[in-house]
Design an enzyme around this catalytic site. Structure first.
Site, PDB file in Angstrom:
ATOM      1  N   GLY A 176      37.818 -16.389  -1.258  1.00 19.11           N
ATOM      2  CA  GLY A 176      36.493 -15.942  -0.551  1.00 19.11           C
ATOM      3  C   GLY A 176      35.384 -15.720  -1.811  1.00 19.11           C
ATOM      4  O   GLY A 176      34.466 -15.183  -1.837  1.00 19.11           O
ATOM      5  N   TYR A 183      36.092  -2.522  10.950  1.00 19.80           N
ATOM      6  CA  TYR A 183      35.672  -2.588   8.604  1.00 19.80           C
ATOM      7  C   TYR A 183      36.241  -1.887   8.256  1.00 19.80           C
ATOM      8  O   TYR A 183      37.014  -1.834   7.357  1.00 19.80           O
ATOM      9  CB  TYR A 183      34.120  -3.120   8.665  1.00 19.80           C
ATOM     10  CG  TYR A 183      34.229  -3.196   7.134  1.00 19.80           C
ATOM     11  CD1 TYR A 183      34.362  -4.600   6.788  1.00 19.80           C
ATOM     12  CD2 TYR A 183      32.705  -2.093   6.981  1.00 19.80           C
ATOM     13  CE1 TYR A 183      34.495  -4.894   5.592  1.00 19.80           C
ATOM     14  CE2 TYR A 183      32.293  -3.513   5.235  1.00 19.80           C
ATOM     15  CZ  TYR A 183      33.561  -4.445   4.833  1.00 19.80           C
ATOM     16  OH  TYR A 183      33.495  -4.206   3.559  1.00 19.80           O
ATOM     17  N   LYS A 209      39.584  -1.234   5.822  1.00 20.91           N
ATOM     18  CA  LYS A 209      39.413  -0.353   4.547  1.00 20.91           C
ATOM     19  C   LYS A 209      40.165   1.016   4.146  1.00 20.91           C
ATOM     20  O   LYS A 209      40.423   0.240   2.926  1.00 20.91           O
ATOM     21  CB  LYS A 209      37.652  -0.699   4.443  1.00 20.91           C
ATOM     22  CG  LYS A 209      36.989  -1.501   4.505  1.00 20.91           C
ATOM     23  CD  LYS A 209      37.309  -3.153   2.872  1.00 20.91           C
ATOM     24  CE  LYS A 209      36.421  -3.995   3.035  1.00 20.91           C
ATOM     25  NZ  LYS A 209      37.489  -5.107   2.405  1.00 20.91           N
TER      26      LYS A 209
END
Ligand code: AKB
Length: 318
Positions: A7, A142, A146
């Site tokens: 990333g 999301y 996480k």
């Protein structure tokens, strides 16, 4: 010593790759991107590879090829983008983490860093000064990924003795790479809008507040966490990390003090519910006690730095 940053072309990756290269040397840091093409300057700054982190074998080949010793695994779909494509968020955020943790164990890597987020918290979490250990019932995909990722890291540390470390990043603010797909993005967009149009329409209401941080502080925290002696690390899920907390109205007022004629209004969209589910501020006492965390940027310094940096960046583009 070679380090891999997945990333690397993203909002955190761009800064983290540069910070790691400044510390360890350009050739010691292998930047890995996938969809977003890197700028010419980024490619010229050090080794760069294109790999989809969902491809376990490709990651494996990269680790062998560069004799990698540690991975900073940043690949992620953020909260807004995750709500628009929950299946992709699950796949990108969790399958890649599982690959990285498995390969780290297999190749006996020294360390793994993986960012978590304030998105692990939810509406049932105490909202002010959120404790390190508390109710974790996120309401976004999301946040769900996480939270699962934090538990996966904890499991690999316990089961395999893997030195995996993590931070719950707040909303991160930088002018160097404009983010996309996050709920905290309004705190970056406002600076671009202030310079280009002297007007910004927030996608959240005036009272919205969440933990925020200037990117340089996040980089300092990441490097300090990774450099801390292993026996100082008492949290193997993910550390709370605090710096700033301000409402959208307070941010707009601070910008207006420096940009004459700046105006703003509010047109909340689906991200309002996401912002409302997150805390206003977090208690980061454990990070301070374990490895000496302390932020440098307050709101006025952040606003000055963002206005100057954003103006320069937009000017450079045009
Ligand atoms: C987002 O807004 O999705 C991220 C985060 C707070 O994790 N910036």
């Amino acid at each position: 010593m070679p380090l891999l940053v997945t990333g690397a072309v993203g909002q955190v990756g761009t800064d983290l790759t540069a910070a790691l290269r400044a510390r360890h040397g350009a050739d010691a840091v292998i930047a890995v991107g996938h969809r977003t093409p890197p700028s010419a300057a980024f490619r010229a700054a050090g080794p760069y590879e294109t790999v989809d982190a969902r491809d376990r074998d490709a990651l494996d080949r990269l680790i062998r090829k560069h004799r990698i010793d540690a991975i900073y695994h940043l690949v992620t779909l953020l909260s807004g983008a995750g709500e628009q494509n929950p299946d992709l968020a699950w796949d990108v955020n969790l399958s890649t983490l599982k690959h990285v943790l498995d390969l780290a164990v297999h190749h006996k890597l020294a360390q793994v860093f993986w960012p978590s987020s304030i998105a692990v918290f939810g509406p049932t979490t105490p909202r002010l000064n959120t404790p390190q250990r508390t109710i974790l019932e996120p309401t976004t995909m999301y946040g769900v990924t996480k939270l699962a990722g934090e538990n996966l890291c904890h499991y690999y540390a316990l089961r395999y003795g893997l030195d995996v470390r993590s931070l719950r990043y707040p909303g991160l603010i930088t002018y160097k790479t404009f983010s996309g797909g996050g709920t905290s993005d309004y705190a970056v967009e406002i600076f671009i809008a202030a310079i280009e149009r002297k007007h910004y329409t927030f996608f959240v209401n005036a009272q919205t507040a969440m933990p925020m941080m200037y990117m340089d502080d996040a980089m300092k925290a990441t490097l300090d966490l990774m450099a801390a002696p292993a026996d100082h690390i008492t949290v193997r899920t993910s550390y709370n990390l605090g710096a700033l907390s301000f409402t959208a109205a307070e941010l707009a007022t601070a910008v207006a003090r420096r940009v004459p004629g700046f105006t703003w209004d509010h047109a909340p969209d689906f991200r309002q519910a996401i912002a409302d589910s997150w805390p206003d501020s977090v208690d980061d006492g454990q990070a301070r006690a374990d490895w000496g965390w302390a932020p440098d940027y307050d709101l006025p310094t952040l606003v000055d730095t963002m206005l100057a940096g954003t103006a320069k960046r937009l000017g450079a583009k045009g």
